[in-house]
Enzyme design. Sequence first.
Site, PDB file in Angstrom:
ATOM      1  N   GLU A 264     -34.874  -5.037  -0.027  1.00  0.00           N
ATOM      2  CA  GLU A 264     -33.636  -6.074   0.424  1.00  0.00           C
ATOM      3  C   GLU A 264     -33.817  -7.228  -0.513  1.00  0.00           C
ATOM      4  O   GLU A 264     -33.927  -8.357  -0.328  1.00  0.00           O
ATOM      5  CB  GLU A 264     -34.034  -5.823   1.591  1.00  0.00           C
ATOM      6  CG  GLU A 264     -34.027  -4.996   2.255  1.00  0.00           C
ATOM      7  CD  GLU A 264     -33.401  -4.971   4.350  1.00  0.00           C
ATOM      8  OE1 GLU A 264     -33.800  -5.875   4.436  1.00  0.00           O
ATOM      9  OE2 GLU A 264     -33.604  -3.916   5.052  1.00  0.00           O
ATOM     10  N   GLU A 367     -35.114   3.843   4.048  1.00  0.00           N
ATOM     11  CA  GLU A 367     -35.549   2.947   4.999  1.00  0.00           C
ATOM     12  C   GLU A 367     -35.158   2.597   6.188  1.00  0.00           C
ATOM     13  O   GLU A 367     -33.082   2.665   5.711  1.00  0.00           O
ATOM     14  CB  GLU A 367     -35.817   1.499   4.722  1.00  0.00           C
ATOM     15  CG  GLU A 367     -36.505   0.598   6.457  1.00  0.00           C
ATOM     16  CD  GLU A 367     -36.408  -0.927   6.020  1.00  0.00           C
ATOM     17  OE1 GLU A 367     -37.466  -0.785   4.706  1.00  0.00           O
ATOM     18  OE2 GLU A 367     -36.559  -1.299   6.635  1.00  0.00           O
TER      19      GLU A 367
END
Length: 522
Positions: A264, A367
């Site tokens: 991220e 994820e």
Amino acid sequence: MNMGTIGIVFFILGLLDMSWCQSVQQPCVPHMPNYNITSSEELSFTCLCNATYCDTFPTPVAPEYPLFLDVTSDRQQHRFFQTVAEFQAAGSPDDSDDAWFDLTDIEAQAILGFGGAVTDSAAFNVLSLRPATQDQLLRAYYSSSGLEYNLNRINIGGCDFSSRGYTYVDTEGDVALETFALQPEDLEQKIPVIHRINAMSDEEVLTFAAAWSAPGWMKTNGDLVGYGQLLETMYQPWAEYHVKFLDAYAAQNVSIWGISTQNEPTDGNIPGFSFNCMGWTPETQRKFLVENFGPALEQHGYDSLKVMVFDDQRPYLPEWVSHILEDPEAFAYADGIAVHWYIDYVSDNILNLTHHLYPDKFILATEACEGSNPGQEAVILGSWHRLETYAADIIEDLENWVIGWVDWNIALDLEGGPNWSYNFVDSPIIVDAAADEFYKNPMYYAMGHFSKFIRRGAVHLQLNSVRDGGLRTTAFRNPDGSVAIVILNRQDVAANVTITAEPRGALRVTAGAKSLKTLLFK
């Protein structure tokens, strides 16, 4: 009727209904939470496991034509409930058909697999149980009697799902990385668990890794959290840090299949971000990949490692990866694109567009978890709604060129942790260490309706919808020639479904209200 009686009834019914199977399926022992739940989410039940008992689901085998296998989980009663039925003459749609689909031979992507993450917290929770119960939990995911997961994600250094904030080089100014060292979280928790799952799996479990943050002293803000980026003078040490990680895991007999350029990368560009993060732009990530990361992997013999860019939320596609992959050198280093599910409010066509822009680069969902949104309860034992969100997202991804889907933590505690930054979330398996037992949430069974039937190397087949009836579907042909079709019905009413699969004929089934169904046939 008490829960023990219900468990016995389910056990007897399970044995009766499974009598035709080659292997004995151990049925679910239903368990309901013993605390008040204020959530408005639709509830079902969990399945209780302990040192001496856990429900199982042996590898399904497609029966000989004209039979097909029908496996159902639903909100009211069933978990992996198996029946067989016969193909019928196809005919044509009429008023009795709520949904009608035609299976074609039009192929798309091949599947890599399904799995979850062995984070620090997940490994800690597994090991908090007695050894026999630990084995039950790991078998539930990785063995032939469990979900047969074949993908595993791990964190490089600490992440939010650690009990503390740390990296492998917390000695300030150690640019040469002389003090680099794996931590107890690796040596005593994650690595032993990885060895065990590799030993019990019939198929190779591919492990891939991502870092959440560089040591604070390498960053602009001097911290693991908050708004901060990697200092440009630290690009090469940070690349070498990854190489040392790979070397250290190899020395512990753990092979790493793939690696991400950063978990991220947008998080570290958010002021006040609360857990381990490091900010990048597409341009800085491209520079790091081309000048440091890619060459370092190559120079140290890791050129066959699968390098994934992005590893972030769908709305940033395809622009983010375009800024990277338009560079020929970056394109050569990158093997795939990793995506997360947390902001999937944009059209799934974004995935389709990204694939067609870069058809040589795989897309892997790396994820997902429930309970992370503001105002949500972290853990809701028995949430059926969360099964539906998992199944819907998996189907959406698989229908748009994604080659696999990897859940977040494989096991969390009753609070949804441990998490050093208090970012608690849900998990398909929740551990109650004090009772030495664990609970399989409906999300666990959502994963299994895909991972048990759609095997590595399976090829996506197009299903043409004549009438979708509000259902979500996906279809794959496995390497052994069997075909798996998954059907999700989120509605409160059952749907009569016909799927033509010429020249075999038609599968006619009822997709019950609030159900997830997988069909398997030759």
